[in-house]
Design a protein around this motif. Structure first.
Motif, PDB file in Angstrom:
ATOM      1  N   UNK A 108       0.865  -1.179   0.000  1.00 28.68           N
ATOM      2  CA  UNK A 108       0.000   0.000   0.000  1.00 28.68           C
ATOM      3  C   UNK A 108       0.901   1.228   0.000  1.00 28.68           C
ATOM      4  N   UNK A 109       0.917   2.008  -1.070  1.00 25.83           N
ATOM      5  CA  UNK A 109       1.801   3.189  -1.108  1.00 25.83           C
ATOM      6  C   UNK A 109       1.582   4.134   0.063  1.00 25.83           C
ATOM      7  N   UNK A 110       0.369   4.148   0.621  1.00 27.77           N
ATOM      8  CA  UNK A 110       0.079   5.034   1.746  1.00 27.77           C
ATOM      9  C   UNK A 110       0.836   4.621   3.010  1.00 27.77           C
ATOM     10  N   UNK A 111       1.374   3.401   3.048  1.00 26.09           N
ATOM     11  CA  UNK A 111       2.139   2.939   4.213  1.00 26.09           C
ATOM     12  C   UNK A 111       3.516   3.578   4.302  1.00 26.09           C
ATOM     13  N   UNK A 112       3.963   4.177   3.209  1.00 28.30           N
ATOM     14  CA  UNK A 112       5.343   4.634   3.126  1.00 28.30           C
ATOM     15  C   UNK A 112       5.468   6.134   3.363  1.00 28.30           C
ATOM     16  N   UNK A 113       6.524   6.504   4.090  1.00 31.23           N
ATOM     17  CA  UNK A 113       6.894   7.893   4.321  1.00 31.23           C
ATOM     18  C   UNK A 113       8.191   8.167   3.556  1.00 31.23           C
ATOM     19  N   UNK A 114       8.367   9.422   3.159  1.00 34.14           N
ATOM     20  CA  UNK A 114       9.541   9.789   2.360  1.00 34.14           C
ATOM     21  C   UNK A 114      10.209  11.025   2.948  1.00 34.14           C
ATOM     22  N   UNK A 115      11.512  10.929   3.133  1.00 30.46           N
ATOM     23  CA  UNK A 115      12.254  12.081   3.635  1.00 30.46           C
ATOM     24  C   UNK A 115      12.306  13.168   2.558  1.00 30.46           C
TER      25      UNK A 115
END
Length: 317
Positions: A234-241
């Motif tokens: 699920x792309x929403x699970x990921x955070x990006x610096x």
């Protein structure tokens, strides 16, 4: 201030070091000629520098995977050894001057990957017929995943990061999921690039480091992360610096760090960061053909909140 880090292995880009259950370290990387896959083995990280080099696969003279062998990674999956790599056809560029790499895999079912026979398994098909490279694999909660960089013709730029489950160690078992594409200024210098992903699972999180921008002094490393219990597809699970986690250190003449991997010492809690960088910027001609991207290794540090600290590419701290 800590002393400057010296390269571990010179003229080896896209380095991948893993520690196997036999206690040895295994090393693969792009060679300057881009014509073969080599593997080294040693009981310590430092010993890799002078370890015997085994050429486990050579490209053919012609055909769809006969040019520019890039970024091999050696993995032990489901009881066998695999090398994932990218290669281009005899005519490596299309009519627009774009590279035409696809991803491939070879397998060795022997206990010793330096002594057994390597079998060419063919293309690892992502389901998207476009430029792709820099594949890695990892297992999370019993599921083997494939993580790589690929061009989406509908998205401006050279490559994005995709994730998919695997049915076998050489076949995908589901549709690719887009995790990241170049969007910040530091990801779009020279070229719009997200590539070279590597996975680290620690402190209740799954981390993905990656590299961005052109492969000169603009090359820098970014970071994605998800909670360990999250749905990784699920792309929403990921955070990006929004900022790079490692970039050039001109004050120490170390430039363009990137395309990293992670390994461990005898203490499994101590993580080592493996990456390549150059020690000058005056590159003559295409940076792709410049051989002076060297393999570096340094300890990865941690913040109190469990987030990794990459630091400078030139110093241990």
């Amino acid at each position: 201030m800590s002393a400057l880090i010296e390269p571990l292995i010179r003229q080896r880009a896209d380095p991948h070091i893993s520690r196997h259950a036999d206690g040895h370290y295994y090393f693969t990387a792009s060679v300057p000629q881009y014509d073969r896959i080599e593997v080294r083995r040693a009981p310590t990280i430092d010993a890799l520098a002078d370890a015997p080099v085994f050429d486990v696969w050579h490209k053919p003279d012609t055909g769809p995977y006969s040019e520019l062998v890039w970024a091999p990674e050696l993995h032990f999956n489901d009881g066998a050894w695999y090398v994932y790599f990218a290669a281009a056809p005899t005519r490596a560029l299309d009519h627009q001057g774009m590279f035409q790499h696809r991803m491939y895999a070879i397998r060795n079912q022997a206990k010793d990957p330096l002594g057994g026979e390597w079998e060419f398994l063919g293309q690892v098909d992502s389901g998207i017929d476009s430029f792709c490279l820099d594949a890695t694999t990892f297992t999370h909660r019993g599921q083997l995943y494939y993580l790589w960089a690929q061009k989406d013709p509908a998205i401006p730029g050279n490559s994005n990061l995709y994730l998919a489950p695997m049915k076998t160690p050489w076949q995908l078992g589901g549709a690719p999921v887009l995790l990241s594409r170049p969007e910040f200024d530091w990801e779009c210098r020279g070229f719009l690039v997200n590539e070279g992903p590597s996975v680290l699972q620690r402190h209740g999180r799954v981390f993905i480091s990656y590299s961005a921008s052109a492969t000169d002094e603009n090359y820098a490393m970014g970071l994605l992360w998800a909670d360990d219990g999250a749905d990784l597809l699920d792309p929403a699970s990921w955070h990006k610096s929004p900022e790079p986690v490692m970039r050039s250190a001109p004050e120490d003449s170390v430039f363009g760090p990137g395309h990293n991997s992670f390994t461990v010492t005898d203490d499994p809690d101590e993580v080592l960061l493996v990456y390549h960088a150059r020690t000058y910027t005056e590159i003559e001609g295409d940076p792709l053909w410049n051989p002076d991207r060297h393999t570096f290794v340094k300890p990865l540090r941690w913040r109190a909140d469990g987030m990794p600290v990459f630091g400078l590419p030139s110093r241990r701290d």
